[in-house]
Write a protein that holds these residues in place. Structure first.
Motif, PDB file in Angstrom:
ATOM      1  N   ALA A 193      -1.691   7.623   4.720  1.00  0.00           N
ATOM      2  CA  ALA A 193      -0.938   6.592   3.891  1.00  0.00           C
ATOM      3  C   ALA A 193      -1.679   5.928   2.658  1.00  0.00           C
ATOM      4  O   ALA A 193      -1.186   5.881   1.688  1.00  0.00           O
ATOM      5  N   LEU A 224      -1.095   5.684  -1.370  1.00  0.00           N
ATOM      6  CA  LEU A 224      -1.054   4.611  -2.105  1.00  0.00           C
ATOM      7  C   LEU A 224      -1.789   4.540  -3.150  1.00  0.00           C
ATOM      8  O   LEU A 224      -1.334   4.211  -4.427  1.00  0.00           O
ATOM      9  N   SER A 244       5.045  -1.470  -7.945  1.00  0.00           N
ATOM     10  CA  SER A 244       4.074  -1.090  -6.769  1.00  0.00           C
ATOM     11  C   SER A 244       2.765  -0.635  -7.094  1.00  0.00           C
ATOM     12  O   SER A 244       2.136  -0.336  -6.469  1.00  0.00           O
ATOM     13  N   ASN A 246      -4.335  -6.968   6.787  1.00  0.00           N
ATOM     14  CA  ASN A 246      -3.972  -6.001   7.740  1.00  0.00           C
ATOM     15  C   ASN A 246      -5.391  -6.104   8.513  1.00  0.00           C
ATOM     16  O   ASN A 246      -6.464  -5.220   8.177  1.00  0.00           O
ATOM     17  N   THR A 254      -3.284   1.877   8.096  1.00  0.00           N
ATOM     18  CA  THR A 254      -2.482   1.361   7.073  1.00  0.00           C
ATOM     19  C   THR A 254      -1.212   0.542   7.572  1.00  0.00           C
ATOM     20  O   THR A 254      -0.317   1.245   8.473  1.00  0.00           O
ATOM     21  N   LYS A 300       2.298  -1.765   6.671  1.00  0.00           N
ATOM     22  CA  LYS A 300       3.256  -2.256   5.588  1.00  0.00           C
ATOM     23  C   LYS A 300       3.505  -3.688   5.475  1.00  0.00           C
ATOM     24  O   LYS A 300       3.462  -4.412   6.514  1.00  0.00           O
ATOM     25  N   SER A 301       3.065  -4.115   4.226  1.00  0.00           N
ATOM     26  CA  SER A 301       3.571  -5.533   3.612  1.00  0.00           C
ATOM     27  C   SER A 301       4.741  -5.815   3.205  1.00  0.00           C
ATOM     28  O   SER A 301       4.968  -5.132   2.250  1.00  0.00           O
ATOM     29  N   THR A 302       5.373  -6.560   3.475  1.00  0.00           N
ATOM     30  CA  THR A 302       6.735  -6.829   2.868  1.00  0.00           C
ATOM     31  C   THR A 302       6.740  -8.387   2.302  1.00  0.00           C
ATOM     32  O   THR A 302       6.391  -9.239   2.879  1.00  0.00           O
ATOM     33  N   ALA A 308       8.259  -4.107  -0.620  1.00  0.00           N
ATOM     34  CA  ALA A 308       7.193  -3.546   0.515  1.00  0.00           C
ATOM     35  C   ALA A 308       6.432  -2.585   0.199  1.00  0.00           C
ATOM     36  O   ALA A 308       6.613  -1.588  -0.589  1.00  0.00           O
ATOM     37  N   VAL A 309       4.960  -2.866   0.454  1.00  0.00           N
ATOM     38  CA  VAL A 309       3.929  -1.907   0.054  1.00  0.00           C
ATOM     39  C   VAL A 309       2.953  -1.827   1.100  1.00  0.00           C
ATOM     40  O   VAL A 309       3.035  -2.498   2.121  1.00  0.00           O
ATOM     41  N   ASP A 310       2.147  -0.741   0.915  1.00  0.00           N
ATOM     42  CA  ASP A 310       1.212  -0.409   2.214  1.00  0.00           C
ATOM     43  C   ASP A 310      -0.003  -1.321   1.872  1.00  0.00           C
ATOM     44  O   ASP A 310      -0.541  -1.152   0.516  1.00  0.00           O
ATOM     45  N   THR A 311      -0.545  -1.668   2.947  1.00  0.00           N
ATOM     46  CA  THR A 311      -1.857  -2.459   3.098  1.00  0.00           C
ATOM     47  C   THR A 311      -2.881  -1.744   3.738  1.00  0.00           C
ATOM     48  O   THR A 311      -2.791  -1.568   5.068  1.00  0.00           O
TER      49      THR A 311
END
Length: 233
Positions: A13, A17, A46, A121, A126, A128-130, A179-182
């Motif tokens: 992931a 990103l 994003s 995180n 990885t 998900k952060s919202t 929502a994005v990946d951290t």
């Protein structure tokens, strides 16, 4: 009968990103964005940055929305300026008025509405952060320097020269989410607000006899679109 084995490739992931960050659009200094970019949805929201949003380099004054069309007072020299009839065959530029001419388009600056949200995180994967905007707020035009005409005229000149959609104000509203990946052991930070485009121009007063006051440099930051600014640490 033997069944051939299939091999499946898994892309981490974090790699996805990074691809998103590289592919996101950006406006470089002096680059005129296309009309399409001005009407796009959150295409670059994003994009993950490496630091908080930059602030204007100058000391700017925020212009209230109800003063966008307000004309500044005429200079003292206009109390009794030379008239065309004072000099035979003199040029006539009546009525006297203020002038603004845009000369340079800069990059985008993000002005937040509400607080900065962050998510750490602490896992080995990885996550998900919202993020959700917590307030509603308006962002208007900011200027520095002596503008000899109205802010509304400035916006019209910028639109005509650079073919961009800038506004007197935009409202960032409560409840918008992203929502994005951290990545593992990283923090993602997010602010919601309004992107503003920087422009530099010159302004002066044009007298009835076509003479002018000295040109003054005016820098403006005009609302461009609503969106998020994200960065990692």
């Amino acid at each position: 009968m033997k069944i051939p084995a299939r091999r499946t490739m898994f892309v981490p992931a974090t790699a996805l990103l990074l691809c998103t960050a590289v592919a996101g659009p950006a406006l470089a200094e002096d680059e005129a964005p296309s009309t399409a970019s001005s009407t796009s949805t959150q295409a670059d929201d994003s994009l993950i940055n490496t630091s908080p949003p930059d602030q204007p380099e100058e000391d700017v004054s925020e212009v209230p929305a109800d003063e966008v069309d307000k004309q500044p007072e005429a200079p003292a020299s206009e109390a009794r300026p030379p008239l065309p009839g004072d000099v035979p065959a003199a040029a006539d530029c009546a009525p006297a008025h203020g002038v603004y001419i845009p000369t340079k388009q800069g990059r985008k600056y993000h002005r937040a509405v509400g607080p900065t949200n962050s998510n750490y995180n602490g896992t080995s994967r990885t996550a998900k952060s919202t993020f959700t905007s917590e307030v509603t707020g308006e962002v208007g035009v900011a200027v520095t320097g002596e503008l000899e005409t109205s802010v509304g005229t400035l916006l019209a000149k910028v639109k005509a020269k650079y073919q961009v959609t800038v506004s007197a104000k935009l409202t960032a509203k409560l409840g918008n989410s992203i929502a994005v990946d951290t990545p593992s052991h990283k923090s993602t930070h997010a602010t919601y607000g309004v992107w503003r485009l920087k422009h530099t121009g010159k302004s002066y007063w044009l007298h009835q006899n076509c003479t002018t006051t000295p040109e003054r440099t005016v820098v403006s930051y005009s609302p461009f679109r609503i969106g998020w600014y994200l960065w990692e640490s």
